[in-house]
Design an enzyme around this catalytic site. Structure first.
Site, PDB file in Angstrom:
ATOM      1  N   GLU A  84      -2.452  45.512-128.491  1.00  0.00           N
ATOM      2  CA  GLU A  84      -1.630  46.576-127.899  1.00  0.00           C
ATOM      3  C   GLU A  84      -0.574  45.949-126.972  1.00  0.00           C
ATOM      4  O   GLU A  84       0.605  46.302-127.001  1.00  0.00           O
ATOM      5  CB  GLU A  84      -2.533  47.543-127.112  1.00  0.00           C
ATOM      6  N   SER A 126      -5.901  52.923-114.730  1.00  0.00           N
ATOM      7  CA  SER A 126      -6.184  51.484-114.643  1.00  0.00           C
ATOM      8  C   SER A 126      -7.687  51.236-114.591  1.00  0.00           C
ATOM      9  O   SER A 126      -8.200  50.310-115.220  1.00  0.00           O
ATOM     10  CB  SER A 126      -5.555  50.890-113.374  1.00  0.00           C
ATOM     11  N   GLU A 131       0.782  45.344-112.785  1.00  0.00           N
ATOM     12  CA  GLU A 131      -0.106  44.833-111.729  1.00  0.00           C
ATOM     13  C   GLU A 131      -1.450  44.417-112.354  1.00  0.00           C
ATOM     14  O   GLU A 131      -2.027  43.388-111.984  1.00  0.00           O
ATOM     15  CB  GLU A 131      -0.336  45.896-110.636  1.00  0.00           C
ATOM     16  N   ALA A 157      -8.197  58.754-113.726  1.00  0.00           N
ATOM     17  CA  ALA A 157      -8.548  57.356-114.048  1.00  0.00           C
ATOM     18  C   ALA A 157      -7.666  56.801-115.158  1.00  0.00           C
ATOM     19  O   ALA A 157      -7.695  57.290-116.291  1.00  0.00           O
ATOM     20  CB  ALA A 157     -10.014  57.269-114.458  1.00  0.00           C
ATOM     21  N   ALA A 163      -7.192  58.052-126.796  1.00  0.00           N
ATOM     22  CA  ALA A 163      -7.319  58.819-125.555  1.00  0.00           C
ATOM     23  C   ALA A 163      -8.277  58.126-124.604  1.00  0.00           C
ATOM     24  O   ALA A 163      -9.493  58.322-124.670  1.00  0.00           O
ATOM     25  CB  ALA A 163      -7.794  60.234-125.878  1.00  0.00           C
ATOM     26  N   MET A 164      -7.707  57.304-123.729  1.00  0.00           N
ATOM     27  CA  MET A 164      -8.503  56.624-122.707  1.00  0.00           C
ATOM     28  C   MET A 164      -8.232  57.250-121.336  1.00  0.00           C
ATOM     29  O   MET A 164      -9.154  57.617-120.615  1.00  0.00           O
ATOM     30  CB  MET A 164      -8.123  55.129-122.654  1.00  0.00           C
TER      31      MET A 164
HETATM   32  C1  LIG Z   1       4.492  57.861-121.574  1.00  0.00           C
HETATM   33  C2  LIG Z   1       3.068  57.422-121.415  1.00  0.00           C
HETATM   34  C3  LIG Z   1       2.296  57.184-122.533  1.00  0.00           C
HETATM   35  C4  LIG Z   1       0.956  56.816-122.404  1.00  0.00           C
HETATM   36  N1  LIG Z   1       0.170  56.698-123.515  1.00  0.00           N
HETATM   37  C5  LIG Z   1      -1.182  56.589-123.356  1.00  0.00           C
HETATM   38  C6  LIG Z   1      -2.057  56.697-124.492  1.00  0.00           C
HETATM   39  O1  LIG Z   1      -1.613  56.870-125.642  1.00  0.00           O
HETATM   40  N2  LIG Z   1      -3.389  56.613-124.276  1.00  0.00           N
HETATM   41  C7  LIG Z   1      -3.930  56.428-123.037  1.00  0.00           C
HETATM   42  O2  LIG Z   1      -5.148  56.367-122.921  1.00  0.00           O
HETATM   43  N3  LIG Z   1      -3.123  56.306-121.944  1.00  0.00           N
HETATM   44  C8  LIG Z   1      -1.768  56.399-122.082  1.00  0.00           C
HETATM   45  N4  LIG Z   1      -0.945  56.322-120.972  1.00  0.00           N
HETATM   46  C9  LIG Z   1      -1.550  56.113-119.655  1.00  0.00           C
HETATM   47  C10 LIG Z   1      -1.241  54.763-119.060  1.00  0.00           C
HETATM   48  O3  LIG Z   1      -1.884  53.734-119.781  1.00  0.00           O
HETATM   49  C11 LIG Z   1      -1.653  54.810-117.593  1.00  0.00           C
HETATM   50  O4  LIG Z   1      -0.744  55.681-116.932  1.00  0.00           O
HETATM   51  C12 LIG Z   1      -1.657  53.441-116.926  1.00  0.00           C
HETATM   52  O5  LIG Z   1      -2.691  52.641-117.436  1.00  0.00           O
HETATM   53  C13 LIG Z   1      -1.817  53.533-115.404  1.00  0.00           C
HETATM   54  O6  LIG Z   1      -2.878  54.361-115.052  1.00  0.00           O
HETATM   55  P1  LIG Z   1      -2.651  55.505-113.957  1.00  0.00           P
HETATM   56  O7  LIG Z   1      -1.496  56.320-114.380  1.00  0.00           O
HETATM   57  O8  LIG Z   1      -3.933  56.210-113.743  1.00  0.00           O
HETATM   58  O9  LIG Z   1      -2.237  54.741-112.637  1.00  0.00           O
HETATM   59  P2  LIG Z   1      -3.250  54.207-111.510  1.00  0.00           P
HETATM   60  O10 LIG Z   1      -4.348  53.452-112.144  1.00  0.00           O
HETATM   61  O11 LIG Z   1      -3.605  55.331-110.612  1.00  0.00           O
HETATM   62  O12 LIG Z   1      -2.321  53.173-110.726  1.00  0.00           O
HETATM   63  C14 LIG Z   1      -1.455  53.551-109.651  1.00  0.00           C
HETATM   64  C15 LIG Z   1      -0.843  52.254-109.103  1.00  0.00           C
HETATM   65  O13 LIG Z   1      -1.873  51.414-108.582  1.00  0.00           O
HETATM   66  C16 LIG Z   1      -1.815  50.131-109.179  1.00  0.00           C
HETATM   67  N5  LIG Z   1      -3.159  49.577-109.334  1.00  0.00           N
HETATM   68  C17 LIG Z   1      -4.267  50.176-109.842  1.00  0.00           C
HETATM   69  N6  LIG Z   1      -5.307  49.331-109.832  1.00  0.00           N
HETATM   70  C18 LIG Z   1      -4.846  48.156-109.346  1.00  0.00           C
HETATM   71  C19 LIG Z   1      -5.443  46.870-109.096  1.00  0.00           C
HETATM   72  N7  LIG Z   1      -6.722  46.620-109.388  1.00  0.00           N
HETATM   73  N8  LIG Z   1      -4.645  45.895-108.597  1.00  0.00           N
HETATM   74  C20 LIG Z   1      -3.350  46.112-108.311  1.00  0.00           C
HETATM   75  N9  LIG Z   1      -2.740  47.314-108.518  1.00  0.00           N
HETATM   76  C21 LIG Z   1      -3.469  48.306-109.031  1.00  0.00           C
HETATM   77  C22 LIG Z   1      -1.171  50.386-110.558  1.00  0.00           C
HETATM   78  O14 LIG Z   1      -0.599  49.201-111.077  1.00  0.00           O
HETATM   79  C23 LIG Z   1      -0.137  51.432-110.201  1.00  0.00           C
HETATM   80  O15 LIG Z   1       1.005  50.822-109.666  1.00  0.00           O
HETATM   81  C24 LIG Z   1       0.398  56.633-121.098  1.00  0.00           C
HETATM   82  C25 LIG Z   1       1.196  56.849-119.970  1.00  0.00           C
HETATM   83  C26 LIG Z   1       2.497  57.284-120.112  1.00  0.00           C
HETATM   84  C27 LIG Z   1       3.275  57.582-118.871  1.00  0.00           C
END
Ligand SMILES: Cc1cc2nc3c(=O)[nH]c(=O)nc-3n(C[C@H](O)[C@H](O)[C@H](O)COP(=O)(O)OP(=O)(O)OC[C@H]3O[C@@H](n4cnc5c(N)ncnc54)[C@H](O)[C@@H]3O)c2cc1C
Length: 383
Positions: free
Chosen positions: A245, A135, A370, A133, A127-128
């Site tokens: 991962e 990315s 990204e 938050a 759970a991250m």
């Molecule tokens: C089905 C599913 C399973 C998952 N499983 C897990 C899990 O087990 N544990 C867990 O912790 N998380 C999990 N996640 C979460 C997943 O890792 C995140 O959704 C992902 O890392 C993106 O984060 P966010 O959704 O907050 O998008 P955001 O960080 O809000 O990003 C939105 C957009 O902005 C872009 N962006 C952000 N920062 C930058 C940058 N510096 N440069 C360029 N572009 C950027 C992103 O690429 C994206 O296109 C899961 C998600 C899903 C949908």
């Protein structure tokens, strides 16, 4: 597919995995999708067959198998039948949660937690991500505060794979807001701990059988013994574990692309239009030729990364390239696969349609593509 990655032992293991998949996976795929859940019996059956917790040392009930090619075989056989939700559940357990435990758990924790990862009795989650938050993990709000012999956790997580079933959740929390990257730690929260609750099963575009969920922590008091590794090292631990991962996701993408291309070739050799097999039309043929080439070239890179992982030399940058490249290719292959199946490609009874909705997440989780480009870009610009 051209690959010299495997030897006889892997092929023998493949027979066992295939037996498991044919008996315990294929007959249940529709039910799992309808239930939005994979039943625990599947995990226990996988455990009995020796498919889980491969790297767990013998002292804790595992085979102590550090050759990642065996995990690769499991991924291939699951992809062969399009069971993507199971793929992601097993990968979360074995490539992610277990990896953290093997790297950072102390002796008492190893005895307590490792055996269940071999038998399938323990389903783990990481759970991250949080509602605000993903990315940018330094921006998480979940806190853990020391109080006597305990830690008290408050906050919420979202999008957590296996969130509904998880018996053990590794929680990434802030322990010192003034310490920058040294202000985060990892904690293990077990099922049944007061204050720990789960939200609804999230309604997703694909991966329907995967029980992705929100998790809530309200004054969750856990013993000091549930801290994983050292206080303040949580962020560094993430950086160390994310390459595996990402390699795991890259492999899942590669083997899915190989499987879907195979289904598509079978289809275009059977289906006829205008008096010939549709695969004979050059418009389809050139795309198929390009995709076959890309998939074979990609496989060579993925194989190299697996060998490097086995040797302990896989870099975070190369793992990011594997994830970026293979998941983009998977998207291209599956999109063409749907197109070349015509209307049938849009019907959920065809595995290519399910692959289409299941694959979209691959470019988002495990760090978005990204972010993968950011990692590669930073490396290119190093002095
Ligand atoms: C089905 C599913 C399973 C998952 N499983 C897990 C899990 O087990 N544990 C867990 O912790 N998380 C999990 N996640 C979460 C997943 O890792 C995140 O959704 C992902 O890392 C993106 O984060 P966010 O959704 O907050 O998008 P955001 O960080 O809000 O990003 C939105 C957009 O902005 C872009 N962006 C952000 N920062 C930058 C940058 N510096 N440069 C360029 N572009 C950027 C992103 O690429 C994206 O296109 C899961 C998600 C899903 C949908």
């Amino acid at each position: 597919m051209q690959s010299d990655l495997f030897d006889r032992d892997h092929e023998l293991f493949r027979e066992s995995v295939r037996g498991f998949v044919d008996k315990h996976v294929v007959p249940h795929l529709e039910k799992w999708d309808a239930d939005r859940l994979i039943d625990r019996e599947t995990w226990l059956a996988a455990g009995r067959q020796g498919l889980l917790g491969l790297p767990v040392p013998e002292a804790y009930g595992g085979p102590g198998e550090l050759d990642y090619r065996f995990r690769f075989v499991i991924q291939q056989e699951i992809a062969r039948v399009g069971a993507s939700a199971l793929q992601s559940g097993f990968s979360t357990n074995d490539d992610i949660v277990l990896n953290y435990l093997l790297r950072h758990a102390n002796e008492e924790q190893r005895q307590r937690w490792l055996p269940g990862f071999v038998t399938g009795e323990t389903i783990g989650a990481i759970a991250m991500s949080e509602p605000a938050a993903g990315s940018d993990l330094r921006a998480i709000q979940t806190t853990a505060v020391a109080d006597g012999d305990t830690w008290v956790i408050n906050g919420s997580k979202t999008f957590i794979t296996s969130g509904i079933l998880a018996d053990l959740v590794i929680v990434f929390a802030k322990t010192d807001s003034a310490a920058g990257s040294r202000g985060f730690s990892l904690f293990v929260v077990e099922d049944g701990t007061p204050g720990f609750s789960r939200g609804r099963k999230l309604d997703k575009l694909g991966l329907h059988a995967q029980d992705t969920a929100e998790l809530f922590f309200e004054d969750v008091r856990i013993p000091k013994e549930n801290l994983l590794g050292e206080v303040g090292s949580g962020f560094a631990y993430l950086m160390q574990s994310l390459p595996l991962e990402r390699l795991g996701i890259g492999i899942a993408a590669q083997v899915s692309a190989e499987a879907v291309l195979g289904w598509t070739l079978d289809y275009v050799k059977e289906r006829t239009a205008f008096g010939k097999r549709v695969g004979e039309f050059q418009g389809l043929g050139f795309t198929l030729a390009e995709l076959q080439t890309a998939v074979e070239v990609s496989r060579a890179y993925i194989d190299r990364c697996v060998r490097e992982h086995n040797a302990g030399t896989l870099t975070a940058v190369d793992a990011a390239k594997a994830k970026l490249w293979a998941t983009e290719l998977q998207g291209r292959v599956i999109d063409a696969g749907v197109q070349f199946h015509g209307g049938y490609g849009y019907m959920m009874e065809y595995p290519v349609a399910k692959a289409y909705i299941d694959a979209r997440i691959q470019r988002i989780y495990g760090g978005t593509n990204e972010i993968m480009k950011e990692i590669i870009h930073r490396d290119l610009m190093k002095a």
